[in-house]
Write a protein that holds these residues in place. Structure first.
Motif: not given
Length: 322
Positions: A152-163
């Motif tokens: 699970e991918l997140s940036h700045g506390g915001t999850t934006f994707g899954r791989c």
């Protein structure tokens, strides 16, 4: 498709260590020779089969940053795939004990981008957090031979994707025997190929690139409902062939699929993800033929064949046809 709950259990998430972005991990842990091609900066083993990783996305890169149109305003989907590949590779070695000289074979790979990543804070490079849950799908004599990674991918506390990545691992000697058996000969290495691949390369602008060296297709032509082409990558490409390879890697086929999708749908679309299967190695010494057809408004189906046999199928998600 909505993302699932965090891969980490609540108690694990509450005690998760702070990850560092100050330096990269050992380049050997992510199968790179050039330190400049390492984006993973930290790794943490939380509990059994739960991991954290961190990556810093480069603000500029001759390959991952070479885009025009919509892609120039957001992190490259290929860069996100590379960060996920590095995270899974690092976990395989450090967390699962897969030997450094093992052969890696990706069998399935998906990426779902559910939204735009937030802009970098104060013009600093984006810092990527990766939460990983790993399933050891095959263990032989105490050695992990196959695993699935849900990242699970997140940036700045915001999850934006899954791989999701599924991979098999083979001891080096065993892998060499199997390759020679199927090929009836030793595979050539990429540094023995011509510097300029044969064929007429696709114009860079047609695949949202500026640099001709980053074009991965040649001899493109229109077919019913789509396009056909061949894989054509310069043997000296500093990212695709950071070190000698004996096949076209999954990352190369992903890039070729992305470019084929843009030829079909136009460079104004946004890439929303990939669904990929890899049946066998794409050999360097035989033509890899590509066909791409728009399956639905939101997806282009790309198929790779060699000697008439399908080696990979990749569905490229798209949105915003302009």
């Amino acid at each position: 498709m909505p993302l699932p709950q965090s891969a980490l259990a609540p108690e694990a998430a509450s005690t998760a260590p702070a990850l560092s972005y100050r330096r990269t991990v050992d380049r050997g842990d992510v199968h790179r020779w050039a330190v400049s091609e390492v984006f993973l900066t930290d790794y943490a083993d939380l509990t059994a089969d739960k991991y954290l990783a961190a990556a810093q996305l480069p603000p500029a890169h001759y390959y991952f940053g070479d885009h025009t149109g919509h892609a120039a305003d957001a992190p490259d989907s290929m860069l996100l795939l590379e960060c996920c590949r590095q995270a899974a590779t690092c976990i395989a070695h450090r967390g699962l004990g897969v030997a450094r000289d093992s052969a890696f074979h990706v069998t399935e790979w998906t990426l779902d981008l559910t939204g735009d990543t937030p802009p970098p804070a104060h013009d600093r490079p984006r810092e990527l957090n990766i939460e990983a849950a790993v399933t050891r799908s095959q263990v032989r004599s105490g050695t992990v031979r196959a695993a699935r990674y849900v990242l699970e991918l997140s940036h700045g506390g915001t999850t934006f994707g899954r791989c999701d990545i599924s991979a098999r691992y083979s001891p080096a000697e065993e892998a060499e025997i199997v390759r020679r058996y199927h090929r009836k000969s030793a595979p050539p290495l990429s540094d023995s190929l011509p510097a300029v691949p044969p064929g007429t390369p696709v114009p860079p602008a047609d695949v949202a690139r500026r640099d001709p060296a980053n074009v991965a297709l040649a001899d493109a032509r229109h077919i019913a409902g789509g396009v056909a082409a061949v894989v054509a990558v310069p043997s000296g490409h500093r990212t695709h062939f950071d070190h000698p390879q004996d096949h076209y890697t999954a990352m190369i086929l992903m890039e070729a699929a992305r470019q084929a999708a843009l030829l079909v749908a136009g460079t104004g679309v946004r890439i929303t993800g990939y669904r990929s299967t890899f049946a066998r190695f794409a050999e360097l010494d035989a033509t890899v033929r590509v066909s791409a057809v728009r399956r639905t408004r939101d997806e282009v189906a790309v198929r790779f064949r060699q000697h008439g046999t399908v080696v990979s199928e990749i569905a490229v998600g798209i949105s915003g046809n302009i």
